[in-house]
Design a protein around this motif. Structure first.
Motif, short mmCIF file in Angstrom:
data_model
loop_
_atom_site.label_atom_id
_atom_site.label_comp_id
_atom_site.label_asym_id
_atom_site.label_seq_id
_atom_site.Cartn_x
_atom_site.Cartn_y
_atom_site.Cartn_z
N PHE A 164 22.76 62.70 63.90
CA PHE A 164 22.48 61.99 62.65
C PHE A 164 23.19 60.64 62.63
O PHE A 164 22.62 59.64 62.18
N ASN A 165 24.40 60.58 63.15
CA ASN A 165 25.11 59.30 63.25
C ASN A 165 24.35 58.32 64.13
O ASN A 165 24.36 57.12 63.86
N ASN B 134 13.91 57.06 56.04
CA ASN B 134 13.46 58.43 55.79
C ASN B 134 12.60 59.03 56.91
O ASN B 134 12.81 60.18 57.27
N PRO B 135 11.65 58.29 57.50
CA PRO B 135 10.89 58.89 58.60
C PRO B 135 11.78 59.25 59.80
O PRO B 135 11.55 60.25 60.48
N LYS B 136 12.80 58.44 60.04
CA LYS B 136 13.72 58.72 61.15
C LYS B 136 14.58 59.94 60.84
O LYS B 136 14.86 60.75 61.73
N VAL B 137 14.98 60.08 59.59
CA VAL B 137 15.76 61.25 59.18
C VAL B 137 14.89 62.50 59.25
O VAL B 137 15.33 63.55 59.72
N ASP B 138 13.64 62.39 58.81
CA ASP B 138 12.71 63.51 58.89
C ASP B 138 12.52 63.95 60.34
O ASP B 138 12.50 65.16 60.63
N LYS B 139 12.40 62.99 61.24
CA LYS B 139 12.25 63.30 62.66
C LYS B 139 13.50 64.01 63.19
O LYS B 139 13.39 64.98 63.95
N HIS B 140 14.67 63.54 62.77
CA HIS B 140 15.94 64.16 63.16
C HIS B 140 15.98 65.62 62.71
O HIS B 140 16.33 66.51 63.48
#
Length: 151
Positions: free
Chosen positions: A34-35, A119-125
């Protein structure tokens, strides 16, 4: 990979210890990834959490107590986090007209735009970690984790 292999132990472990080590190790792996997602945006996970809380206010301002109550990491220094986000112009802080000791905090358009990009990057994570489990297993994992942390 088994936790015993990761920590390279050959002696047997009590199941409570093994479970705790598995949870702590997993949390570290998730946090490190996440970092990496947040690194290019000069945000900490705690700052991201504050922005998400403020976005959830749907355009209304809120106070420090509400933010602190909703934080995932309850030990975070909310005032310091807000100060850093103010410097980045991702939120505003104003004195409440009805109570001068109370601060009203709101996310700015710049903060909303940042979340829209992130948000899309966090969703992918999140999906990356969830992909090894089917929906029923994810539901069971949530039930077990909630049960585990209830002391």
């Amino acid at each position: 990979m088994k936790i015993e292999d990761i920590i390279m132990t050959t002696s047997p472990m009590a199941i409570a210890k093994k479970t705790m080590l598995n949870i702590l190790y997993t949390q570290n792996v998730i946090s490190e990834k996440f970092n990496e997602v947040l690194k290019g945006y000069d945000l900490s996970p705690e700052q991201f959490n504050v922005l998400r809380i403020l976005k959830g206010q749907n355009g209304k301002s809120t106070n420090m107590c509400v933010i602190q109550e909703r934080m995932i990491a309850k030990t975070s220094n909310t005032t310091r986090l807000v100060d850093k986000l103010l410097l980045k112009e991702l939120l505003t802080r104003e004195i409440c007209p009805g109570n001068r000791r109370k601060m009203e905090i709101a996310i700015t358009q710049k903060g909303l735009d940042l979340l829209t990009e992130l948000n899309p990057k966090v969703d992918k994570h999140e999906s990356l970690f969830a992909q090894n489990l089917d929906p029923e297993e994810l539901e069971q994992l949530n039930i077990l984790l909630e049960k585990f942390r209830t002391i």
